[in-house]
Design a protein around this motif. Structure first.
Motif: not given
Length: 144
Positions: A59-62, A83-87, A102-106
């Motif tokens: 959420a912080c990065l993206h 929860c974050d502020g983008t859809t 990067g690219g491994r979080g999910l």
């Protein structure tokens, strides 16, 4: 309350809008909730903390930051929601490359959780992961 059996539907919320160090604060908040619910001392306890870290970091990065962390102790699962502020819904990186950060979080979220997903609401979204309660109460004890 018996260890490992919090009241069904028990929920804790942590507001994170504008908070410095949201990942560390979210981990500490989660650690305390899981200890209060008797879900510490297992390998899955550590997995839950890592899931919180990954969801908050994403959420912080993206998504420009996190608004709220919500932990729900249901009868069958622990649900972790950020929860974050983008859809814009999250998407796994198609091919993370070895040796490049990067690219491994999910991928981590997918491997550690029993289920995960996301949904939009108003002007934001929630990304969530669930861990079966049975993993939290019967996991192998972690050496301290």
């Amino acid at each position: 309350m018996s260890a490992g059996l919090p009241a069904a539907g028990q929920r804790r919320r942590l507001a994170l809008t504008g908070v410095r160090g949201p990942v560390a604060k979210g981990r500490d908040f989660t650690r305390q909730a899981l200890q209060d619910w008797g879900w510490d001392g297992t390998e899955t306890f550590e997995d839950a903390l890592l899931l919180v870290s990954e969801l908050l970091t994403n959420a912080c990065l993206h998504a420009g930051g996190c608004d709220e962390l919500v932990l729900t102790a249901g009868g069958a699962a622990l649900r972790i929601e950020v929860c974050d502020g983008t859809t814009t819904l999250p998407a796994r990186h198609p091919a993370p490359q070895r040796g490049i950060p990067g690219g491994r979080g999910l991928y981590i979220v997918e491997r550690l959780s029993d289920r995960w997903g996301s949904h939009t609401y108003g002007t934001g979204k929630a990304v969530w992961a669930e861990i079966e309660v049975s993993r939290l109460v019967s996991g192998k004890a972690v050496e301290r």
